[in-house]
Scaffold this motif. Structure first.
Motif, mmCIF file in Angstrom:
data_model
loop_
_atom_site.group_PDB
_atom_site.id
_atom_site.type_symbol
_atom_site.label_atom_id
_atom_site.label_comp_id
_atom_site.label_asym_id
_atom_site.label_seq_id
_atom_site.Cartn_x
_atom_site.Cartn_y
_atom_site.Cartn_z
ATOM 1 N N UNK A 52 15.744 -11.052 5.413
ATOM 2 C CA UNK A 52 14.817 -10.324 4.556
ATOM 3 C C UNK A 52 14.659 -11.125 3.257
ATOM 4 N N UNK A 53 13.595 -10.834 2.524
ATOM 5 C CA UNK A 53 13.335 -11.563 1.280
ATOM 6 C C UNK A 53 12.759 -10.570 0.289
ATOM 7 N N UNK A 54 12.435 -10.999 -0.914
ATOM 8 C CA UNK A 54 11.851 -10.079 -1.894
ATOM 9 C C UNK A 54 10.807 -10.812 -2.721
ATOM 10 N N UNK A 55 10.018 -10.036 -3.450
ATOM 11 C CA UNK A 55 9.020 -10.607 -4.362
ATOM 12 C C UNK A 55 8.787 -9.642 -5.512
ATOM 13 N N UNK A 56 8.046 -10.116 -6.496
ATOM 14 C CA UNK A 56 7.744 -9.336 -7.694
ATOM 15 C C UNK A 56 6.536 -8.442 -7.420
ATOM 16 N N UNK A 57 6.783 -7.198 -7.082
ATOM 17 C CA UNK A 57 5.712 -6.264 -6.761
ATOM 18 C C UNK A 57 4.844 -5.900 -7.948
ATOM 19 N N UNK A 58 5.353 -6.110 -9.187
ATOM 20 C CA UNK A 58 4.527 -5.796 -10.363
ATOM 21 C C UNK A 58 3.385 -6.798 -10.506
ATOM 22 N N UNK A 59 3.499 -7.957 -9.851
ATOM 23 C CA UNK A 59 2.441 -8.969 -9.921
ATOM 24 C C UNK A 59 1.438 -8.847 -8.780
ATOM 25 N N UNK A 60 1.670 -7.901 -7.870
ATOM 26 C CA UNK A 60 0.731 -7.676 -6.761
ATOM 27 C C UNK A 60 0.175 -6.255 -6.763
ATOM 28 N N UNK A 71 10.927 -5.521 -1.008
ATOM 29 C CA UNK A 71 11.650 -6.249 0.037
ATOM 30 C C UNK A 71 10.728 -6.524 1.216
ATOM 31 N N UNK A 72 10.766 -7.761 1.705
ATOM 32 C CA UNK A 72 9.986 -8.186 2.867
ATOM 33 C C UNK A 72 10.843 -8.111 4.123
ATOM 34 N N UNK A 73 10.363 -7.366 5.126
ATOM 35 C CA UNK A 73 11.022 -7.297 6.422
ATOM 36 C C UNK A 73 10.208 -8.120 7.419
ATOM 37 N N UNK A 74 10.747 -9.207 7.948
ATOM 38 C CA UNK A 74 10.011 -10.000 8.946
ATOM 39 C C UNK A 74 9.758 -9.193 10.218
ATOM 40 N N UNK A 75 8.502 -9.246 10.733
ATOM 41 C CA UNK A 75 8.135 -8.438 11.896
ATOM 42 C C UNK A 75 7.544 -9.242 13.050
ATOM 43 N N UNK A 76 6.877 -10.349 12.764
ATOM 44 C CA UNK A 76 6.253 -11.142 13.840
ATOM 45 C C UNK A 76 6.209 -12.603 13.410
ATOM 46 N N UNK A 89 4.848 -19.185 10.651
ATOM 47 C CA UNK A 89 4.263 -18.140 9.828
ATOM 48 C C UNK A 89 4.946 -16.833 10.191
ATOM 49 N N UNK A 90 5.285 -16.028 9.193
ATOM 50 C CA UNK A 90 6.032 -14.788 9.432
ATOM 51 C C UNK A 90 5.262 -13.611 8.841
ATOM 52 N N UNK A 91 4.785 -12.729 9.699
ATOM 53 C CA UNK A 91 4.137 -11.494 9.228
ATOM 54 C C UNK A 91 5.228 -10.496 8.848
ATOM 55 N N UNK A 92 5.155 -10.014 7.608
ATOM 56 C CA UNK A 92 6.171 -9.090 7.100
ATOM 57 C C UNK A 92 5.540 -7.767 6.693
ATOM 58 N N UNK A 93 6.362 -6.707 6.655
ATOM 59 C CA UNK A 93 5.921 -5.510 5.950
ATOM 60 C C UNK A 93 6.868 -5.239 4.798
ATOM 61 N N UNK A 94 6.570 -4.230 3.988
ATOM 62 C CA UNK A 94 7.102 -4.147 2.633
ATOM 63 C C UNK A 94 7.809 -2.829 2.367
ATOM 64 N N UNK A 95 8.980 -2.922 1.704
ATOM 65 C CA UNK A 95 9.847 -1.768 1.492
ATOM 66 C C UNK A 95 10.449 -1.787 0.092
ATOM 67 N N UNK A 96 10.882 -0.623 -0.365
ATOM 68 C CA UNK A 96 11.662 -0.537 -1.595
ATOM 69 C C UNK A 96 13.071 -1.056 -1.310
ATOM 70 N N UNK A 97 13.849 -1.373 -2.357
ATOM 71 C CA UNK A 97 15.242 -1.784 -2.123
ATOM 72 C C UNK A 97 16.065 -0.728 -1.373
ATOM 73 N N UNK A 98 15.636 0.532 -1.446
ATOM 74 C CA UNK A 98 16.352 1.603 -0.731
ATOM 75 C C UNK A 98 15.938 1.700 0.736
ATOM 76 N N UNK A 99 14.952 0.876 1.146
ATOM 77 C CA UNK A 99 14.554 0.859 2.550
ATOM 78 C C UNK A 99 13.398 1.762 2.893
ATOM 79 N N UNK A 100 12.716 2.302 1.876
ATOM 80 C CA UNK A 100 11.549 3.148 2.123
ATOM 81 C C UNK A 100 10.280 2.296 2.143
ATOM 82 N N UNK A 101 9.380 2.512 3.112
ATOM 83 C CA UNK A 101 8.122 1.742 3.107
ATOM 84 C C UNK A 101 7.314 2.070 1.856
#
Length: 356
Positions: A52-60, A71-76, A89-101
């Motif tokens: 898993x990885x992370x990014x600055x969500x305040x900039x997006x 938090x980025x969860x790799x999916x495909x 190339x890795x398609x990811x979806x996005x979650x809070x640090x607590x694991x909530x989408x």
């Protein structure tokens, strides 16, 4: 002395087992794509083996500045046509640090629908026709159009050839081959009715993979237009007036529809879609009211109708499906900027799970 192109095209496998993974996610608008790269110790083919990885969500536009980590969860995983080799190339979806989408993570709820036992049993197939328009970078006007002016009327451009009818074919063909290289189930391309507008088709793809593949194909397309110095737009009506809009017609079938007697199942599914027309329209893309006017091969946004071989309908059934008594249908309502996770899962939910 090496040229820049020599260095960009370096084959890493000559000197290291390390690979580059480009993590891709959907930004705060719900249609913008973001990505960044990281080094992995070796080749990976299973998304669950990726960190898993992370990014600055305040900039997006996806998190506040005081709690900005998403938090980025790799999916495909797809092969990377730009770096090639074992790079991915890795398609990811996005979650809070607590694991909530997070709210813009539409993949999470789609995956729930596609993992429902009744949906799994029906093996839903999708074929998505992604229309898009290429714009001149500095003036944001369609490719091939005179600056501030208009080309001749529609007619010669659909599937047209020639320097006065087709603009951007090098981008389109580069995208076609890059998608095949990546492992995306791209099934074709064609020039569209409005000059500067093109289409690619993804499918047949099963369940959640349809959304993953369309988003990956969109990412590759925008990267190619970046290289070419051209702007990609998925606006459903980029030019007002007597010009076709851009849609994402979604072809759909279930195991029951593809089996003998399937035409009756198709008609029942279409009836269900008609009962939830407003809900579907609300989820089928921003600005779709500018496209669904009842003209230019569309049905009016407030009207639900279906027909065989009718391109002015909300739902079109092919003549082959009617003749064979089984097959698929086409939902012509989704806009070009629709989220394929939302559209594919909603069609499955309405036609398989929803009880009127």
């Amino acid at each position: 002395m090496s040229l820049l192109s020599d260095l960009v095209n370096l084959n890493l496998s000559d000197t290291t087992e390390k690979v580059i993974a480009e993590y891709i996610w959907i930004g705060g608008s719900g249609t913008d794509l973001r990505s960044k790269a990281r080094t992995l110790p070796g080749p990976v083919s299973d998304p669950s083996k990726l960190p898993k990885w992370n990014y600055d969500g305040s900039s997006t536009g996806q998190a506040p500045g005081q709690d900005s980590e998403v938090i980025l969860y790799p999916q495909a995983i797809f092969k990377d046509p730009f770096r090639r080799g074992n790079n991915i190339l890795v398609i990811c979806d996005t979650y809070t640090p607590a694991g909530e989408p997070i709210p813009t993570n539409k993949r999470h709820s789609a995956a729930k629908i596609f993992s429902h036992p009744e949906v799994v049993a029906e093996v839903p197939w999708y074929g998505i026709e992604q229309e898009y328009t290429l714009l001149q970078k500095d003036v944001k006007w369609p490719l091939g159009w005179p600056t501030g002016g208009y080309p001749g009327p529609q007619g010669p451009y659909y599937c047209g050839i020639g320097a006065d009818k087709a603009w951007g074919r090098d981008i389109v063909d580069a995208h076609y081959k890059a998608c095949l290289y990546a492992g995306i189930n791209i099934s074709g391309i064609n020039g569209e009715v409005m000059p500067g507008q093109w289409e690619f088709q993804v499918g047949p793809s099963v369940g959640i993979s349809a959304g993953d593949e369309v988003w990956a194909a969109r990412y590759i397309l925008e990267r190619i237009t970046e290289i070419a110095g051209v702007v990609l737009t998925l606006d459903p009506k980029p030019i007002q007036g007597d010009w076709n809009g851009a849609g994402a017609h979604t072809n759909y079938s279930t195991k029951s529809m593809r089996s003998n007697g399937g035409y009756e199942i198709i008609k029942k599914a279409i009836d269900k879609l008609g009962l939830r027309h407003k809900e579907h329209i609300a989820a089928y893309g921003e600005g779709n009211e500018r496209r669904l006017t009842g003209r230019h091969e569309t049905a009016d946004i407030n009207t639900f109708l279906w027909g065989v071989a009718n391109r002015g309908a909300s739902i079109r059934v092919g003549r082959d499906t009617e003749k064979e008594g089984k097959g698929y249908f086409e939902d012509r309502r989704p806009a070009s900027n629709m989220d394929p996770y939302v559209v594919t899962s909603m069609i499955a939910e309405t036609t398989i799970l929803w009880k009127p």
